[in-house]
Design a protein around this motif. Structure first.
Motif, PDB file in Angstrom:
ATOM      1  N   UNK A 101      25.997   6.186  21.185  1.00  0.00           N
ATOM      2  CA  UNK A 101      26.351   5.096  21.982  1.00  0.00           C
ATOM      3  C   UNK A 101      25.718   3.888  22.120  1.00  0.00           C
ATOM      4  N   UNK A 102      25.827   2.594  22.786  1.00  0.00           N
ATOM      5  CA  UNK A 102      25.119   1.632  22.836  1.00  0.00           C
ATOM      6  C   UNK A 102      25.102   0.931  21.338  1.00  0.00           C
ATOM      7  N   UNK A 103      26.062   0.661  20.860  1.00  0.00           N
ATOM      8  CA  UNK A 103      25.890   0.289  19.315  1.00  0.00           C
ATOM      9  C   UNK A 103      25.661  -1.043  19.313  1.00  0.00           C
TER      10      UNK A 103
ATOM     11  N   UNK B 118      24.787  17.781  24.919  1.00  0.00           N
ATOM     12  CA  UNK B 118      24.725  17.316  26.105  1.00  0.00           C
ATOM     13  C   UNK B 118      23.525  16.483  26.476  1.00  0.00           C
ATOM     14  N   UNK B 119      22.531  16.393  25.757  1.00  0.00           N
ATOM     15  CA  UNK B 119      21.279  15.720  26.101  1.00  0.00           C
ATOM     16  C   UNK B 119      21.418  14.281  26.166  1.00  0.00           C
ATOM     17  N   UNK B 120      20.743  13.561  27.148  1.00  0.00           N
ATOM     18  CA  UNK B 120      21.011  12.314  27.481  1.00  0.00           C
ATOM     19  C   UNK B 120      20.447  11.368  26.176  1.00  0.00           C
ATOM     20  N   UNK B 121      19.489  11.661  25.569  1.00  0.00           N
ATOM     21  CA  UNK B 121      19.005  10.955  24.580  1.00  0.00           C
ATOM     22  C   UNK B 121      20.011  10.918  23.368  1.00  0.00           C
ATOM     23  N   UNK B 122      20.538  12.156  23.033  1.00  0.00           N
ATOM     24  CA  UNK B 122      21.378  11.931  21.948  1.00  0.00           C
ATOM     25  C   UNK B 122      22.687  11.172  22.236  1.00  0.00           C
ATOM     26  N   UNK B 123      23.273  11.233  23.667  1.00  0.00           N
ATOM     27  CA  UNK B 123      24.411  10.481  23.794  1.00  0.00           C
ATOM     28  C   UNK B 123      24.130   8.988  23.857  1.00  0.00           C
ATOM     29  N   UNK B 124      22.882   8.458  24.410  1.00  0.00           N
ATOM     30  CA  UNK B 124      22.515   7.394  24.414  1.00  0.00           C
ATOM     31  C   UNK B 124      22.035   6.623  23.261  1.00  0.00           C
ATOM     32  N   UNK B 125      21.118   7.328  22.379  1.00  0.00           N
ATOM     33  CA  UNK B 125      20.357   6.617  21.277  1.00  0.00           C
ATOM     34  C   UNK B 125      21.384   7.044  20.027  1.00  0.00           C
TER      35      UNK B 125
END
Length: 383
Positions: free
Chosen positions: A54-56, A44-51
């Motif tokens: 996601x954001x391909x 659930x950490x944002x860094x994992x979700x964003x980097x």
């Protein structure tokens, strides 16, 4: 450049510079990703979700920018990176060796454990062991045939490398049968021996094509351009696959911290929707409607999933790809050697000696795993 420095670059120099700069761009990209994702432990950490997940499109644009950036660097910076890539590539090879040894030992332990209930697992392990040993002998025969061709002289170097590889395999195989080798077994020894003979083959086939004792190279000289391209692609794909395997196998390189495990359990909600509903019913309050209960259960499940630990170390995953970028550069430039042949991948005496060194490091590392528990009984050497 010729007027300023008196140096007249060749086509090989320009090709080497292009490979170094692209490799450097990939190394910087994956290195930056590794640093940015350092310490991510939960899904659930944002860094994992964003980097990571996601954001391909944005990551692709950033990757292109990183690949273009090194072309603006001075040659001295790129040459320094070329030397650093030699050490990074060696580290990549060592990680591959450790993962191989861990994989074979885990495979052996699993099948032996299953064999306690069903003997067919043990027969299967015996069959694989015999197959690997026959493969070792078959590779040795092929190596003597191609790399000591008739009429090419004594070829003492090739004979020495092949014979030494066989003796190394015999040595740690016998060591694995001694009582002091507590974790010794013939199956890990046979698979390690097969890999070592493959490294010996890979080293010998990297000899210059005009070397009189490289009988296989003489035949490859007549190969078509499409055959050479396919060989290059297979090599590159195998490196990418190895990086994926190494990046995903992070438990081997991590030390579990009990405090982290306790924190993970504490982070999971202790009150779920079902227990709340039961408490309300016991107090005489109206039970929640099915819709409300389902929403509560869904929110609780999402909260629990948010604090689930990641299945692999994101930072280590990108670090492996950064090192793989260095390794591919070394393959394509013959480890930075001047004698790297044009339109050849991983050919030259530098490649020969690097692979030979990797072969012996693998054998010695496996031998160490056999004797270390007996030499240091108070330490835990379990994979």
């Amino acid at each position: 450049m010729r007027a300023a420095t008196g140096f007249e670059p060749s086509d090989k120099w320009f090709g080497q510079q292009a490979v170094y700069r692209i490799s450097m761009g990939n190394f910087m990209f994956f290195g930056a990703m590794s640093l940015a994702l350092l310490g991510v432990k939960y899904k659930g950490e944002k860094r994992g979700q964003v980097l990571q997940h996601g954001n391909w499109i944005i990551k692709f644009v950033v990757w292109i920018a990183f690949n273009a950036l090194p072309f603006f660097f001075p040659n001295s910076v790129v040459q320094a990176y070329g030397w650093a890539a030699r050490f990074g590539s060696g580290l990549f090879l060592i990680i591959q060796m450790i993962i191989l040894l861990d994989f074979t030992q885990s495979w052996n332990d699993t099948w032996v454990k299953n064999g306690e209930e069903d003997d067919r697992w043990l027969y299967g392990l015996l069959g694989l062991t015999v197959t690997c040993l026959l493969g070792v002998l078959a590779i040795a025969g092929v190596l003597f045939y191609f790399f000591k061709p008739a009429g090419a002289g004594s070829c003492s170097l090739n004979v020495f490398l092949i014979t030494a590889s066989l003796l190394l395999c015999v040595g740690f195989s016998m060591l694995s049968l001694l009582p002091m080798a507590r974790n010794g077994s013939l199956f890990p020894s046979s698979t390690t021996a097969l890999y070592i003979m493959y490294l010996c083959y890979s080293a010998l086939q990297s000899e210059p094509r005009d070397y009189e004792c490289n009988g296989l190279g003489h035949r490859l000289n007549a190969a078509s351009g499409s055959t050479l391209v396919i060989g290059m692609l297979v090599t590159l794909l195998s490196v990418v696959y190895s990086a994926l395997r190494a990046g995903s196998n992070t438990k081997l390189f991590m030390i579990e911290d009990s405090d982290d495990e306790d924190a993970a359990h504490m982070a999971i909600p202790l009150i779920d929707a079902e227990s709340v509903a039961g408490a309300n019913s016991a107090d005489g309050a109206a039970a929640p409607s099915p819709v409300t209960a389902s929403r509560g259960e869904g929110a609780t499940a999402a909260a629990i999933d948010e604090y689930q630990p990641v299945t692999y170390n994101y930072s280590f995953f990108h670090l492996i790809f950064a090192l793989a970028s260095m390794y591919i550069a070394m393959l394509m430039t013959g480890w930075g050697a001047v004698e790297q042949e044009k339109d050849r991948l991983d050919v030259g005496w530098t490649s020969v000696w690097v692979k030979t060194a990797a072969e012996w490091v693998t054998g010695l590392l496996y031998s160490w795993t056999l004797v270390a528990p007996a030499l240091f009984p108070d330490r835990d050497f379990a994979f």
